[in-house]
Motif scaffolding. Structure first.
Motif, PDB file in Angstrom:
ATOM      1  N   PHE A 116       1.255  -1.188   0.332  1.00 15.25           N
ATOM      2  CA  PHE A 116       0.036   0.245   0.282  1.00 15.25           C
ATOM      3  C   PHE A 116       1.037   1.647  -0.302  1.00 15.25           C
ATOM      4  O   PHE A 116       1.490   1.562   1.361  1.00 15.25           O
ATOM      5  CB  PHE A 116      -1.016  -0.022   1.210  1.00 15.25           C
ATOM      6  N   ALA A 117       0.994   1.865  -1.214  1.00 15.78           N
ATOM      7  CA  ALA A 117       1.418   3.805  -0.728  1.00 15.78           C
ATOM      8  C   ALA A 117       0.614   4.358   0.170  1.00 15.78           C
ATOM      9  O   ALA A 117       0.026   4.051   0.822  1.00 15.78           O
ATOM     10  CB  ALA A 117       1.119   4.197  -2.136  1.00 15.78           C
ATOM     11  N   HIS A 118       1.731   5.397   0.716  1.00 13.50           N
ATOM     12  CA  HIS A 118       1.296   5.829   1.983  1.00 13.50           C
ATOM     13  C   HIS A 118       0.146   6.687   1.677  1.00 13.50           C
ATOM     14  O   HIS A 118      -0.767   7.002   2.319  1.00 13.50           O
ATOM     15  CB  HIS A 118       2.284   6.794   2.956  1.00 13.50           C
ATOM     16  N   ASN A 119      -0.231   7.591   0.890  1.00 11.94           N
ATOM     17  CA  ASN A 119      -0.728   7.778   0.418  1.00 11.94           C
ATOM     18  C   ASN A 119      -2.338   7.634   0.199  1.00 11.94           C
ATOM     19  O   ASN A 119      -3.934   8.265   0.298  1.00 11.94           O
ATOM     20  CB  ASN A 119      -0.746   8.902  -0.932  1.00 11.94           C
ATOM     21  N   ASP A 120      -2.252   6.202  -0.335  1.00 11.45           N
ATOM     22  CA  ASP A 120      -3.216   5.700   0.192  1.00 11.45           C
ATOM     23  C   ASP A 120      -3.983   5.460   1.178  1.00 11.45           C
ATOM     24  O   ASP A 120      -5.079   5.159   1.743  1.00 11.45           O
ATOM     25  CB  ASP A 120      -3.290   4.360  -1.259  1.00 11.45           C
ATOM     26  N   LEU A 121      -3.566   4.851   2.253  1.00  8.92           N
ATOM     27  CA  LEU A 121      -3.777   5.089   3.231  1.00  8.92           C
ATOM     28  C   LEU A 121      -4.461   5.893   4.348  1.00  8.92           C
ATOM     29  O   LEU A 121      -4.894   5.785   5.200  1.00  8.92           O
ATOM     30  CB  LEU A 121      -2.531   4.579   4.292  1.00  8.92           C
ATOM     31  N   ALA A 122      -3.281   6.737   3.645  1.00  9.48           N
ATOM     32  CA  ALA A 122      -3.884   7.870   3.902  1.00  9.48           C
ATOM     33  C   ALA A 122      -5.696   8.494   4.322  1.00  9.48           C
ATOM     34  O   ALA A 122      -6.486   8.727   4.962  1.00  9.48           O
ATOM     35  CB  ALA A 122      -3.251   9.615   4.619  1.00  9.48           C
ATOM     36  N   LYS A 123      -5.961   8.008   2.984  1.00 10.30           N
ATOM     37  CA  LYS A 123      -7.571   8.384   1.954  1.00 10.30           C
ATOM     38  C   LYS A 123      -8.010   7.144   3.247  1.00 10.30           C
ATOM     39  O   LYS A 123      -8.860   7.158   3.289  1.00 10.30           O
ATOM     40  CB  LYS A 123      -7.043   7.577   0.626  1.00 10.30           C
ATOM     41  N   LEU A 124      -7.588   5.516   2.935  1.00 10.44           N
ATOM     42  CA  LEU A 124      -8.395   4.318   3.720  1.00 10.44           C
ATOM     43  C   LEU A 124      -8.933   5.273   5.415  1.00 10.44           C
ATOM     44  O   LEU A 124      -9.690   4.520   5.682  1.00 10.44           O
ATOM     45  CB  LEU A 124      -7.336   3.534   4.042  1.00 10.44           C
ATOM     46  N   PHE A 125      -7.424   5.971   6.314  1.00 10.98           N
ATOM     47  CA  PHE A 125      -7.636   6.256   7.357  1.00 10.98           C
ATOM     48  C   PHE A 125      -9.302   7.261   7.253  1.00 10.98           C
ATOM     49  O   PHE A 125      -9.783   7.700   8.718  1.00 10.98           O
ATOM     50  CB  PHE A 125      -6.698   7.149   7.748  1.00 10.98           C
ATOM     51  N   ARG A 127     -11.925   7.675   5.542  1.00 13.58           N
ATOM     52  CA  ARG A 127     -12.550   7.086   4.898  1.00 13.58           C
ATOM     53  C   ARG A 127     -12.622   5.898   6.532  1.00 13.58           C
ATOM     54  O   ARG A 127     -14.155   5.638   6.817  1.00 13.58           O
ATOM     55  CB  ARG A 127     -12.650   5.951   3.857  1.00 13.58           C
ATOM     56  N   TYR A 128     -11.688   5.126   7.289  1.00 15.71           N
ATOM     57  CA  TYR A 128     -12.384   4.076   8.083  1.00 15.71           C
ATOM     58  C   TYR A 128     -11.399   4.343   8.998  1.00 15.71           C
ATOM     59  O   TYR A 128     -10.676   3.244   8.988  1.00 15.71           O
ATOM     60  CB  TYR A 128     -12.615   1.847   6.971  1.00 15.71           C
ATOM     61  N   PRO A 129     -11.682   4.972  10.235  1.00 15.84           N
ATOM     62  CA  PRO A 129     -11.020   5.489  11.309  1.00 15.84           C
ATOM     63  C   PRO A 129     -10.967   3.930  12.262  1.00 15.84           C
ATOM     64  O   PRO A 129      -9.763   4.086  12.270  1.00 15.84           O
ATOM     65  CB  PRO A 129     -11.735   6.745  12.446  1.00 15.84           C
ATOM     66  N   ASN A 130     -11.521   3.357  12.630  1.00 17.40           N
ATOM     67  CA  ASN A 130     -11.721   2.022  12.374  1.00 17.40           C
ATOM     68  C   ASN A 130      -9.784   1.556  12.435  1.00 17.40           C
ATOM     69  O   ASN A 130      -9.499   0.979  13.149  1.00 17.40           O
ATOM     70  CB  ASN A 130     -13.008   1.318  12.682  1.00 17.40           C
ATOM     71  N   ILE A 131      -9.468   1.692  11.378  1.00 13.63           N
ATOM     72  CA  ILE A 131      -8.081   0.887  10.841  1.00 13.63           C
ATOM     73  C   ILE A 131      -7.380   2.051  11.688  1.00 13.63           C
ATOM     74  O   ILE A 131      -6.173   0.574  12.033  1.00 13.63           O
ATOM     75  CB  ILE A 131      -7.886   1.286   9.206  1.00 13.63           C
ATOM     76  N   ALA A 132      -7.369   2.485  12.112  1.00 13.14           N
ATOM     77  CA  ALA A 132      -5.909   3.430  12.491  1.00 13.14           C
ATOM     78  C   ALA A 132      -5.840   3.107  13.904  1.00 13.14           C
ATOM     79  O   ALA A 132      -4.733   2.533  14.548  1.00 13.14           O
ATOM     80  CB  ALA A 132      -6.285   5.224  12.433  1.00 13.14           C
ATOM     81  N   TYR A 133      -7.083   2.529  14.995  1.00 12.10           N
ATOM     82  CA  TYR A 133      -6.707   2.024  16.000  1.00 12.10           C
ATOM     83  C   TYR A 133      -6.233   0.821  16.004  1.00 12.10           C
ATOM     84  O   TYR A 133      -5.779   0.844  16.499  1.00 12.10           O
ATOM     85  CB  TYR A 133      -8.519   2.431  16.066  1.00 12.10           C
ATOM     86  N   ARG A 134      -6.999  -0.196  15.009  1.00 16.54           N
ATOM     87  CA  ARG A 134      -6.490  -1.356  14.940  1.00 16.54           C
ATOM     88  C   ARG A 134      -4.653  -1.611  15.186  1.00 16.54           C
ATOM     89  O   ARG A 134      -4.437  -2.235  15.197  1.00 16.54           O
ATOM     90  CB  ARG A 134      -7.142  -2.364  14.434  1.00 16.54           C
ATOM     91  N   MET A 135      -4.663  -0.495  13.622  1.00 15.51           N
ATOM     92  CA  MET A 135      -2.945  -0.649  13.918  1.00 15.51           C
ATOM     93  C   MET A 135      -2.462  -0.320  15.139  1.00 15.51           C
ATOM     94  O   MET A 135      -1.475  -0.305  14.992  1.00 15.51           O
ATOM     95  CB  MET A 135      -2.526   0.759  12.069  1.00 15.51           C
ATOM     96  N   LEU A 136      -3.134   0.678  15.567  1.00 19.94           N
ATOM     97  CA  LEU A 136      -2.034   1.327  16.672  1.00 19.94           C
ATOM     98  C   LEU A 136      -2.288   0.315  17.791  1.00 19.94           C
ATOM     99  O   LEU A 136      -1.257   0.370  18.710  1.00 19.94           O
ATOM    100  CB  LEU A 136      -2.818   2.454  17.041  1.00 19.94           C
ATOM    101  N   ARG A 137      -2.989  -0.496  17.257  1.00 16.00           N
ATOM    102  CA  ARG A 137      -3.679  -1.463  18.946  1.00 16.00           C
ATOM    103  C   ARG A 137      -2.427  -2.724  18.246  1.00 16.00           C
ATOM    104  O   ARG A 137      -1.630  -3.681  19.285  1.00 16.00           O
ATOM    105  CB  ARG A 137      -4.536  -2.101  18.376  1.00 16.00           C
ATOM    106  N   THR A 138      -2.296  -3.038  16.789  1.00 13.70           N
ATOM    107  CA  THR A 138      -1.179  -4.392  16.565  1.00 13.70           C
ATOM    108  C   THR A 138       0.732  -3.361  16.785  1.00 13.70           C
ATOM    109  O   THR A 138       0.807  -4.111  17.717  1.00 13.70           O
ATOM    110  CB  THR A 138      -0.985  -4.408  15.191  1.00 13.70           C
ATOM    111  N   LEU A 139       0.494  -1.963  16.494  1.00 14.28           N
ATOM    112  CA  LEU A 139       2.133  -1.456  17.284  1.00 14.28           C
ATOM    113  C   LEU A 139       2.024  -1.657  18.501  1.00 14.28           C
ATOM    114  O   LEU A 139       2.875  -1.827  19.144  1.00 14.28           O
ATOM    115  CB  LEU A 139       2.274  -0.424  16.694  1.00 14.28           C
ATOM    116  N   GLY A 140       0.918  -1.461  19.340  1.00 17.70           N
ATOM    117  CA  GLY A 140       0.908  -1.872  20.414  1.00 17.70           C
ATOM    118  C   GLY A 140       1.820  -3.134  21.431  1.00 17.70           C
ATOM    119  O   GLY A 140       2.606  -3.064  22.968  1.00 17.70           O
TER     120      GLY A 140
END
Length: 238
Positions: A116-125, A127-140
């Motif tokens: 995934f290109a970073h620009n596309d990820l930013a658009k996904l975030f 549109r779907y904020p839950n993805i950002a939360y789950r990513m932070l949880r994974t990193l945690g």
């Protein structure tokens, strides 16, 4: 790294997006939409996905195969940090911080990646904020695991290896009456030693001591945990 056709990513139900925890909160239709934004790529065993200090502008998802992430110490020796398996991601920290990658990523075997290109990820975030939360949880979760390993770094190699063995998934028993607890070493002893911050020679000696004590038995890459309670006591007693 060879790019594959987009249809190769989305034509099967088992696409890489459906394997990833950060996308698990999406519906199947939404996951398929996300999959169209990824670029499937094939890497050969030993091929480097990215080097430390590189600004890839990408996040990688492992679809099949395994990717080793390591750092080079001042001594020049490589230290294995983790191995990314199918459904796991790499490069998300660079996306979140905007910094260059810190690790070298190398394929352990022929692997398929979804990129995934970073620009596309930013658009996904957006549109779907839950993805950002789950990513932070994974990193945690990953940070907690790293901190656990660091707390053991000052302990004996025997303790570190016992802890490593107890973290591995058990091999299913061949029969319902079989009580033996067995695990399969997922990495070479050289890589396990690097992961635990020791040398292959020290790891072999630690394994021999655990065998002499009757705590484990070894058959190639299969380790039988003869006294799992004693292994746990070895860790908690320190």
């Amino acid at each position: 790294m060879r790019e594959l056709p987009i249809r190769d990513l989305t034509e099967h139900d088992d696409n890489c997006v459906r394997r990833v925890p950060i996308f698990s909160g999406l519906t199947s239709q939404q996951q398929d939409l996300v999959a169209t934004m990824a670029r499937p790529q094939l890497v050969s065993a030993g091929e480097v996905v990215h080097n430390p200090g590189e600004r890839t502008g990408k996040m990688f998802i492992v679809h099949t195969g395994e990717i080793k992430l390591s750092r080079t110490l001042p001594s020049g020796r490589k230290h294995l940090l983790r191995v990314a398996h199918p459904g796991e991601t790499l490069g998300e920290q660079a996306f979140l911080t905007g910094n260059a990658t810190l690790e070298e990523a190398e394929a352990r075997s022929q692997s398929r990646l979804c990129v995934f290109a970073h620009n596309d990820l930013a658009k996904l975030f957006e549109r779907y904020p839950n993805i950002a939360y789950r990513m932070l949880r994974t990193l945690g979760d990953r940070l907690a695991h790293t901190e656990h390993r660091l707390t053991l770094r000052s302990q004996s190699v025997d303790l570190r290896f016992a802890d490593y063995l107890l973290q591995q998934p058990l091999i299913p028993a061949a029969q319902a009456t079989e009580a033996m607890m067995r695990v399969r070493l997922p990495l070479s002893k050289k890589d396990i030693a690097s992961l635990l911050g020791t040398t292959p020679e020290s790891l072999s000696r630690a394994l021999a001591r655990l065998q002499i004590k009757g705590l484990v038995a070894v058959d190639d890459d299969i380790v039988s945990l003869l006294q799992p309670d004693a292994l746990e006591e070895l860790i908690t007693a320190e």
